[in-house]
Structure formats: C-alpha cells, structure tokens
Design an enzyme around this catalytic site. Structure first.
Site, PDB file in Angstrom:
ATOM      1  N   GLU A 169      15.395  10.335   1.260  1.00 41.24           N
ATOM      2  CA  GLU A 169      16.006   8.962   1.045  1.00 41.24           C
ATOM      3  C   GLU A 169      17.202   9.598   1.264  1.00 41.24           C
ATOM      4  O   GLU A 169      17.994   8.774   2.106  1.00 41.24           O
ATOM      5  CB  GLU A 169      16.483   8.250  -0.324  1.00 41.24           C
ATOM      6  CG  GLU A 169      14.470   8.074  -0.033  1.00 41.24           C
ATOM      7  CD  GLU A 169      13.566   8.128  -1.133  1.00 41.24           C
ATOM      8  OE1 GLU A 169      13.514   9.107  -1.625  1.00 41.24           O
ATOM      9  OE2 GLU A 169      12.569   7.555  -0.630  1.00 41.24           O
TER      10      GLU A 169
ATOM     11  N   HIS B  28      10.127   0.508  -9.983  1.00 42.69           N
ATOM     12  CA  HIS B  28       9.799   0.007  -9.189  1.00 42.69           C
ATOM     13  C   HIS B  28      10.473  -1.791  -9.210  1.00 42.69           C
ATOM     14  O   HIS B  28       9.474  -2.217  -8.858  1.00 42.69           O
ATOM     15  CB  HIS B  28       8.363   0.407  -8.924  1.00 42.69           C
ATOM     16  CG  HIS B  28       8.095   1.614  -8.320  1.00 42.69           C
ATOM     17  ND1 HIS B  28       8.670   2.494  -8.951  1.00 42.69           N
ATOM     18  CD2 HIS B  28       7.923   2.121  -6.838  1.00 42.69           C
ATOM     19  CE1 HIS B  28       8.110   3.474  -8.451  1.00 42.69           C
ATOM     20  NE2 HIS B  28       7.863   3.728  -7.688  1.00 42.69           N
TER      21      HIS B  28
END
Lengths: 331, 332
Positions: free
Chosen positions: B67, B136
């Site tokens: 990322e 999440h």
C-alpha cells in the site's frame, strides 16, 4: 591524451561539481550568518556521485531527491538564485519560501522534489516512471536515496513494483556510510547495497564517487537500460561526505572516515586527472574559466537571495489547494 | 420505438461509482485505476467490475500488496499529470499508506509554492456493520480532515456517489473518497449522463423546520428513517447531508441552522476527536445565543469495533438513538 568524451562533456562534469561546491560554500556562509532559518544538508565530498549521475540524464528526464538536495537540484538545472533564495526562506525561492532546503522542487528542471521523509522519493519516482511508460515518451526517472533509506520497507515495496511493472527508473543509492550518526554496519549485514538487486531480478551496478567519469559511465549504462524498456536498474555509488549530516554537525565520525572523505575528494581527483592527462586538450586555463564562472554565478545568486523579500502574508494561505483557499482554510 | 436514453434509472452505489469512473476514464485517457484485485475480480466489493475489460491492464493496474509503494507511486504519477484513482481494499489499510497521503500528496502543492499539483483520488471502503471486526471497520475521516491540503468526500446515495466521484477525478487536488461498505448495495435513481456534483456542496435530503440533523455517508440513511418517525410524532427534522467534509458547505449549514436553531450531529466514527466535534465547535462559535438547545452529538462509542453482531451494532448510532436525541432536543 584522448578520451571517449567530448571537451564539453568533460568540462561540463567539472563545472557541475565546482558549481555545487561553490554554491554550498555560500549556503554554509548564509547559515553561519543566520540568513538560513534552518540547517543546511551539504553534499561536499559527494559531488562526483551527483554530477556524474545527473550528467547521464537528458534535459527532459526527471529526478527525485533527498534531504541532501542542493547538488541534485543545481546539477539538474534549477537556477542557483532560486535555490539560495529558497534556503533563506525568500519569496523568490524555487518554492516561494514555503518548502526550504529539504523540499527543493522545480518542475521546469525536471526536479520532482527533495524530500524530508527518508525513502519517500522511491515510490514517487516509480509514479513518474509510470507516467513515462504510459506516455511512451522515453523519459527516465533517476531516484536518489541514501544508504539509510535501504532498510525502510518502502525500498522493498518500490523496487519490487518497479521490477514487476518494468518501470524506466534508475535507483541511485548514494551510500556515504552513515545515516546521521549511525554507521551502516550497525544497521545492515549486507555490506553492498547493490547485492539486493538480485532479489528483485533487476540489474545492479556499483561505482565509487571519487571518479566522476566512472559514475557518469555507470549511470549512463543504467539510464540506457531503463530508456530501452529493460526495466529498473539499481546503482550503488559509494561516496564519502565531508561535512557531516548537516553543516556544523557535531557528530563524532571516525578519523579514518574523515581522512578517507578528504582523500577521495572527487573535485581534487578530477582536477589532477584533467591537468595531468589533458584530455581533448583541456588545460589550466579551461579549469580557471569554469571556476571563475561558478564564482560569478554564486556571487550573483548571493546578492539576489539577500536582496529578495520574504513572502508576504498572503503566502500563508495560498496554494493549500488549487482554488477556493479562503473557504477551505477557514473551515 | 423509443430509443431515447432514460434520464435516470435505479443503480446501486457500487454501480454508480463504477459508472462515474467509466465516464471519467472514457473522457480522459490519463485517468487510471490502481488497486489490489481490481481487475478481473472487480475489487473485493465489485466496484470496478468490467473496467479492466474496457480499459485494459495499462489503465487498470493491479499492484503487489504494497500500500505504501503503490499509493506513493500514484502520488508521483499525479505530480506528472496523470489522474490516478487508487482503491485501498479497506480504509483501515491507510495505516500502511499514510506517508504518501500525509507528507506527500497533501503538502506537495504548498511546499512547491504551487508548482506541483497532485490530482489523486484515493477511494476506500469504510465503516462497520459487515462483521469484519476492528481492523476492517473504522471510520477514519477525521484523520484526513485534520490534514490541510486534502479534500474529504463521504457520499451516501448512488446519485451522489456518481456525481462526487466524477468531480473528485477532475479535481486538481488530492481527494480522499470514503465509501461506506453497507451502502454499496443501496439502490437509488442515478442520472444516466455526465452528472458531476461540485465538492463542497451539501444537500438537504429532507426539509424540516424544527431541527437540523447534520450527517454524511451511511448515517444519512439512518437520519432519514429517524426523520420519518419524528414526523409521525410532529417533529419536522431537516436532514442535511454534507457529502464532502472538506471543503465544507458552511453556507448550507448556516442557512439550515439559522432556520431550525437546533442541531443534532450524527456520525459513525468514534466520538472523541471526530469530525462531529469540529462541526459542533463551529456551530457553537457562530450560533451561540441564537440556538434554542445545546448542540447535540451522536457518534460511535470510543471502542474498537467489535466482531460479534450485537456488540457491533451497539458501537454506533442507530435510528432509535437519533429519534431519541432529536426528541430530547425538541421538547413538546
């Protein structure tokens, strides 16, 4: 004595190194006199790496730099006036006084920017290389970083992405043996950074910065590979800084390191080479002319920067966004 | 035979974002997508379905799980004039992509004295309710609103999602585009044509005279349900959907609050230091004395989003909480 290189190129590399050294004398002087709001990170001793590598680029190629950005910026074509003015926080600086020495940037010179975050330039260089790849314009991006950046996760992420996407980027690790005061041996067991190229299945090349012509030849080879679409190349340039992490750094570097740095001074060595061998008929008068021109240029930059105004109050809120700053800054 | 295109039709939020991206990619060949599994799979929430087929692997790029590396790459590409749209699989993963956002994208224009632009969009699914647990499910918009140089968009309806993603892609500055996972399958009418909605324009989703409910993203739907219940009880709540937090449509807030003089701010994110706290402060600074009741905030609990469904639901404001808070603010 003959040389594979033209007189222009040979003197160009000399000029590039001398201009950097002369500029940095001014920067150090400005800091001493309290004219720079912050410390300056000099590259004295590393000019061979800077001039040789940047000299291997074309004018329209791009580069990303580090906190030690003066040399890279000057060599790539950023005007000395704008660079010195930026170091002094002046409105005429290359970033209007809002970036400073760790953030020198100049799109017109292909300078994507210095960076205050170690390793942050690597993914930016990949992005620049991706732009070149998609536009098929043949541009190469040269990405400078120090040995300190190579133990950061983003080094791995970036080299892996560049490899798998075959990006036209040349990674140039200026390994000066220290991250601020921390010797490289204390933070990695891999003595040669270039060995890591193998794990990304990319080409790795190694060179020493005390010979600017070696650096030029090596990086030219790397740039040619990248430009031909054969993917990224990692170049390790062993180099030795003379001035510490920043000018006035009280760090206690080993006397042996400092002696090596003095002994491997790329400008002194190249001067000897040029005068003893006289390639393409180069002589003392040529070198004197280069030095004189560099001195004149830096004296002019000094006057310009000194006389330039500081940014006015409107500079505070401009350029946070492209437009509508009043609203977005207020709320 | 009538072959005129319909003015609008039902799409889900997910389809609407897909359509907005498709229009922008057709419009500008330098718009490209970067994200994990966004190609043949269409992203794990299916938002980019079919885009690889239409635009090819040169413009729909699937990077390694890196990322920091690919977000930073997108910043560099944007500095060179491309218009990358990055998809983070979950907004929580921004923790490992934060330097390119915080120190690069947000600062590049300012620190270069306006010489570089970063026309980057970072799309990221946010929010709880899908039982993914703490890593999440977060709502991190306040992280981004706190960083000068970023724009922050939180759409609710399909039409807004399409119009706002179009504007985000055309914007010259970095835009953090936070999509609530539990809105992806919500349907709504979406204009078929080019329909960009300017960033910084709030939308009154329901008018009312008694109370302004300021909200964004999924909580807007909760606010609408609550407003319907409140209407039955004789309280007319105005539902003001901010749509973008930065830039903030202060004029819309001012107009609504000037009318209702009562404010309820509803957000899913954890209460402490949330964007709702910023809104509350701004409303109090400007309207102190003119308000008929103290500004009220409803927000997520200051807890990690739990896994077990009952606990998860209890961690964020529900419709009944909004009804209750609104009734308390509007004594009859």
């Amino acid at each position: 004595m003959s040389s594979p290189y033209s007189k222009d190129l040979l003197l160009g590399l000399y000029s590039s190194m001398v201009r950097i050294r002369k500029f940095e004398h001014k920067a150090a002087e400005a800091f001493q006199q309290g004219l720079c709001p912050s410390r300056v990170h000099l590259c004295s001793g590393q000019e061979g790496s800077v001039a040789g590598a940047v000299g291997a680029l074309d004018k329209w190629d791009w580069l990303t730099s580090t906190h030690r950005a003066i040399g890279h910026s000057l060599a790539k074509g950023a005007p000395a006036r704008a660079l010195l003015a930026e170091l002094m926080g002046k409105a005429t600086g290359c970033c209007c006084g809002k970036g400073g020495g760790m953030h020198l940037a100049d799109p017109e010179a292909g300078l994507l920017g210095a960076n205050g975050i170690v390793g942050a330039g690597l993914p930016l260089a990949n992005g620049s290389a991706l732009a070149a790849k998609l536009r098929k314009n043949g541009e190469v991006t040269l990405c400078f970083f120090g040995d300190g950046a190579t133990n950061n996760g983003v080094f791995h992420e970036s080299l892996n992405i560049a490899s798998v996407w075959n990006l036209p980027v040349v990674y140039l690790c200026e390994n000066n043996g220290y991250g601020i005061s921390t010797a490289i041996e204390k933070v990695t067991r891999t003595p040669d950074i270039v060995a890591r190229a193998k794990s990304y299945a990319i080409t790795g090349l190694s060179v020493n910065s005390d010979n600017v012509l070696d650096v030029y030849a090596t990086v030219s080879q790397a740039v040619a590979e990248a430009r031909a679409g054969r993917g990224p190349v990692l170049v390790e340039c062993k180099t030795w800084r003379q001035a510490g992490h920043y000018y006035g750094d009280p760090g206690e570097y080993s006397p042996a390191y400092l002696a090596t740095a003095a002994e491997k001074d790329p400008i002194a060595r190249y001067t000897v080479y040029l005068l003893e061998n006289g390639p393409q008929g180069i002589g003392q008068a040529d070198l004197d002319a280069v030095v004189k021109a560099a001195e004149d240029e830096m004296n002019d930059a000094w006057r310009f920067a000194l006389e330039s105004p500081f940014p006015g109050p409107s500079g505070l809120t401009s350029d946070v966004y492209a437009a509508d700053n009043d609203r977005s800054v207020a709320r | 035979m009538n072959d005129a295109r319909p003015a609008s039709r039902l799409l889900t939020v997910s389809q609407a974002i897909n359509e907005g991206l498709r229009i922008e990619m057709r419009r500008n060949p330098e718009v490209l997508l970067i994200g994990e599994d966004i190609g043949a799979l269409g992203g794990i929430f299916g938002v980019t379905k079919g885009l690889l087929e239409e635009f090819g692997p040169e413009r729909v790029l699937e990077p390694p799980i890196a990322e920091y590396g690919f977000t930073g790459l997108a910043v560099g590409a944007a500095m060179r004039g491309l218009r990358p749209v990055v998809e983070l699989m979950f907004s929580d993963f921004v923790s490992v992509a934060m330097d390119p956002i915080l120190n690069q994208a947000a600062k590049m224009r300012y620190m270069s004295g306006g010489r570089f632009s970063v026309p980057l969009v970072l799309r990221a699914p946010r929010g709880s309710g899908d039982h993914y647990a703490g890593q999440h499910s977060q709502c991190l918009e306040a992280w981004f609103t706190h960083i000068p140089g970023l724009k922050v968009v939180c759409p609710s309806t399909p039409a807004d999602a399409k119009g706002l993603i179009q504007s985000a892609v055309r914007d010259p500055d970095p835009v953090i585009f936070l999509e609530h996972k539990l809105t992806y399958n919500r349907e709504g009418n979406v204009p078929a044509d080019d329909a960009p909605i300017p960033l910084g324009s709030a939308d009154i989703k329901r008018s009312g005279r008694d109370l302004t409910i300021i909200c964004w993203s999924r909580q807007m739907f909760f606010a609408l349900e609550a407003a319907a219940e409140l209407a039955a009880a004789g309280i007319e709540a105005e539902v003001l959907d901010l749509r973008s937090l930065v830039p903030l449509d202060w004029a819309a807030i001012k107009e609504s609050v000037g009318k209702t003089r009562r404010v309820l701010i509803v957000e899913e994110a954890a209460r402490r230091g949330g964007f709702g706290a910023e809104l509350s402060a701004q409303v109090n600074e400007e309207f102190y004395g003119a308000l008929a009741a103290p500004v009220k905030r409803l927000a997520g609990k200051n807890v990690v989003i739990p896994f077990s469904p009952g606990l998860e639901e209890a961690a964020i404001p529900q419709v009944k909480d909004i009804v209750e808070a609104a009734r308390a603010a509007c004594p009859r």
